[in-house]
Design a protein around this motif. Structure first.
Motif, PDB file in Angstrom:
ATOM      1  N   LEU A  53       0.826  -1.202   0.000  1.00 33.76           N
ATOM      2  CA  LEU A  53       0.000   0.000   0.000  1.00 33.76           C
ATOM      3  C   LEU A  53       0.864   1.258   0.000  1.00 33.76           C
ATOM      4  O   LEU A  53       0.604   2.211  -0.747  1.00 33.76           O
ATOM      5  N   ALA A  54       1.902   1.259   0.832  1.00 35.68           N
ATOM      6  CA  ALA A  54       2.810   2.410   0.875  1.00 35.68           C
ATOM      7  C   ALA A  54       3.532   2.576  -0.454  1.00 35.68           C
ATOM      8  O   ALA A  54       3.729   3.702  -0.939  1.00 35.68           O
ATOM      9  N   GLY A  55       3.936   1.450  -1.070  1.00 33.66           N
ATOM     10  CA  GLY A  55       4.605   1.520  -2.357  1.00 33.66           C
ATOM     11  C   GLY A  55       3.700   2.085  -3.437  1.00 33.66           C
ATOM     12  O   GLY A  55       4.143   2.887  -4.277  1.00 33.66           O
ATOM     13  N   PRO A  61       1.408   8.315  -7.894  1.00 34.13           N
ATOM     14  CA  PRO A  61       1.454   9.741  -8.231  1.00 34.13           C
ATOM     15  C   PRO A  61       2.651  10.111  -9.102  1.00 34.13           C
ATOM     16  O   PRO A  61       2.542  10.986  -9.971  1.00 34.13           O
ATOM     17  N   LEU A  62       3.792   9.445  -8.886  1.00 33.78           N
ATOM     18  CA  LEU A  62       4.963   9.743  -9.704  1.00 33.78           C
ATOM     19  C   LEU A  62       4.757   9.317 -11.153  1.00 33.78           C
ATOM     20  O   LEU A  62       5.169  10.019 -12.083  1.00 33.78           O
ATOM     21  N   ILE A  63       4.134   8.152 -11.352  1.00 32.94           N
ATOM     22  CA  ILE A  63       3.869   7.693 -12.716  1.00 32.94           C
ATOM     23  C   ILE A  63       2.945   8.670 -13.429  1.00 32.94           C
ATOM     24  O   ILE A  63       3.173   9.051 -14.582  1.00 32.94           O
ATOM     25  N   VAL A  64       1.886   9.087 -12.725  1.00 36.51           N
ATOM     26  CA  VAL A  64       0.959  10.066 -13.311  1.00 36.51           C
ATOM     27  C   VAL A  64       1.692  11.370 -13.623  1.00 36.51           C
ATOM     28  O   VAL A  64       1.516  11.960 -14.701  1.00 36.51           O
ATOM     29  N   GLU A 189      -1.101  17.971  -4.878  1.00 37.73           N
ATOM     30  CA  GLU A 189      -1.932  16.769  -4.877  1.00 37.73           C
ATOM     31  C   GLU A 189      -1.186  15.543  -5.374  1.00 37.73           C
ATOM     32  O   GLU A 189      -1.663  14.413  -5.207  1.00 37.73           O
ATOM     33  N   LEU A 190      -0.007  15.749  -5.964  1.00 34.09           N
ATOM     34  CA  LEU A 190       0.793  14.623  -6.446  1.00 34.09           C
ATOM     35  C   LEU A 190       1.984  14.324  -5.551  1.00 34.09           C
ATOM     36  O   LEU A 190       2.195  13.188  -5.144  1.00 34.09           O
ATOM     37  N   PHE A 191       2.788  15.341  -5.250  1.00 33.96           N
ATOM     38  CA  PHE A 191       4.008  14.998  -4.509  1.00 33.96           C
ATOM     39  C   PHE A 191       3.786  14.834  -3.016  1.00 33.96           C
ATOM     40  O   PHE A 191       4.596  14.188  -2.342  1.00 33.96           O
ATOM     41  N   VAL A 192       2.688  15.368  -2.463  1.00 39.29           N
ATOM     42  CA  VAL A 192       2.410  15.128  -1.039  1.00 39.29           C
ATOM     43  C   VAL A 192       2.054  13.657  -0.794  1.00 39.29           C
ATOM     44  O   VAL A 192       2.632  13.019   0.099  1.00 39.29           O
ATOM     45  N   PRO A 193       1.096  13.055  -1.536  1.00 38.93           N
ATOM     46  CA  PRO A 193       0.840  11.613  -1.337  1.00 38.93           C
ATOM     47  C   PRO A 193       2.064  10.751  -1.579  1.00 38.93           C
ATOM     48  O   PRO A 193       2.295   9.765  -0.872  1.00 38.93           O
ATOM     49  N   SER A 194       2.871  11.127  -2.584  1.00 37.59           N
ATOM     50  CA  SER A 194       4.071  10.347  -2.859  1.00 37.59           C
ATOM     51  C   SER A 194       5.055  10.430  -1.700  1.00 37.59           C
ATOM     52  O   SER A 194       5.666   9.419  -1.312  1.00 37.59           O
ATOM     53  N   ALA A 195       5.205  11.611  -1.115  1.00 38.96           N
ATOM     54  CA  ALA A 195       6.108  11.767   0.029  1.00 38.96           C
ATOM     55  C   ALA A 195       5.590  10.986   1.237  1.00 38.96           C
ATOM     56  O   ALA A 195       6.369  10.356   1.967  1.00 38.96           O
ATOM     57  N   LEU A 198       6.376   7.358   0.710  1.00 40.23           N
ATOM     58  CA  LEU A 198       7.794   7.069   0.937  1.00 40.23           C
ATOM     59  C   LEU A 198       8.109   6.981   2.421  1.00 40.23           C
ATOM     60  O   LEU A 198       8.818   6.063   2.864  1.00 40.23           O
ATOM     61  N   VAL A 199       7.592   7.926   3.194  1.00 41.08           N
ATOM     62  CA  VAL A 199       7.827   7.917   4.641  1.00 41.08           C
ATOM     63  C   VAL A 199       7.217   6.673   5.273  1.00 41.08           C
ATOM     64  O   VAL A 199       7.834   6.009   6.124  1.00 41.08           O
ATOM     65  N   LEU A 200       5.995   6.336   4.877  1.00 40.43           N
ATOM     66  CA  LEU A 200       5.327   5.161   5.415  1.00 40.43           C
ATOM     67  C   LEU A 200       6.082   3.878   5.061  1.00 40.43           C
ATOM     68  O   LEU A 200       6.260   2.985   5.903  1.00 40.43           O
ATOM     69  N   PHE A 201       6.548   3.790   3.821  1.00 47.19           N
ATOM     70  CA  PHE A 201       7.303   2.612   3.387  1.00 47.19           C
ATOM     71  C   PHE A 201       8.589   2.471   4.200  1.00 47.19           C
ATOM     72  O   PHE A 201       8.933   1.376   4.657  1.00 47.19           O
ATOM     73  N   ALA A 202       9.300   3.590   4.391  1.00 44.57           N
ATOM     74  CA  ALA A 202      10.542   3.550   5.165  1.00 44.57           C
ATOM     75  C   ALA A 202      10.279   3.142   6.614  1.00 44.57           C
ATOM     76  O   ALA A 202      11.030   2.346   7.198  1.00 44.57           O
TER      77      ALA A 202
END
Length: 208
Positions: A53-55, A61-64, A189-195, A198-202
């Motif tokens: 889910l984190a991934g 968002p990065l792909i979009v 709306e794109l880089f906040v969810p991605s960030a 990333l934090v959640l995955f780490a």
């Protein structure tokens, strides 16, 4: 690269430039990522579903942003550039130049902005240059080539798009509605969810 006419509901969309290859690749990447991530979420054990889910939250968002989002709209009064994480509005009077070197760029307000939606293909540029040289040689000799003339434009699509933008900039710079300064809006709306992803995955990876 696609170039479409007026788009309903788009104030600046008299001409729209987008990368067909980018859109196609983005759709495939989204489908593949969603399939792999969904499978891990449904069948994974332990914290694997949460990692998946984190991934997904990080990757989608990065792909979009880098494939589906880039677009350039050129209207009578201004140029609207939608890059991965920024949307730049450039009144024509503020545009100082447009060029395509190894990448497509517009200069405005003393700054340089890349046009992600108009990628430069050196292969297409060389093919167009060869055809131009062949046609010029035929004009000089007055004889047609014995080999079939390949179909296709005399310019690479990116170079033609840049030339179109130059003409629009020259025509629109003096318009009353084309005055003003560049403005930039960030795509939170794109880089906040991605960030967050990333934090959640780490955090999950560290927690084990």
């Amino acid at each position: 690269m696609t170039r479409s006419p007026d788009a309903p509901g788009q104030e600046y969309a008299e001409r729209c430039f987008r990368s067909s290859a980018g859109i196609g690749g983005g759709v495939l990447l989204l489908a593949l990522t969603a399939w792999l991530g969904g499978d891990a979420m449904l069948r994974g054990t332990g914290n694997a579903p949460w990692l998946a889910l984190a991934g997904l939250l990080f990757a989608l968002p990065l792909i979009v942003a880098f494939t589906l989002r880039p677009a350039v709209w050129a209207g009578e009064d201004r140029l609207l550039v939608r890059n991965p994480f920024r949307t730049i509005t450039l009144p024509w009077a503020s545009v100082e130049g447009v060029r395509a070197g190894y990448s497509s760029e517009v200069f405005a307000g003393g700054k340089k902005y890349q046009l992600w939606a108009i990628p430069v293909s050196l292969k297409q540029r060389k093919r167009a240059a060869r055809r131009q040289a062949r046609d010029a040689a035929e004009d000089v000799t007055g004889r047609a080539s014995v080999t079939p003339r390949p179909s296709g434009p005399l310019r690479a699509p990116s170079d033609q798009a840049i030339e179109d933008l130059r003409e629009l900039a020259e025509r629109g710079a003096s318009r009353e509605g084309a005055q003003g300064s560049p403005s930039v809006r960030w795509a939170y709306e794109l880089f906040v969810p991605s960030a967050v992803g990333l934090v959640l995955f780490a955090a999950l990876a560290i927690a084990g």
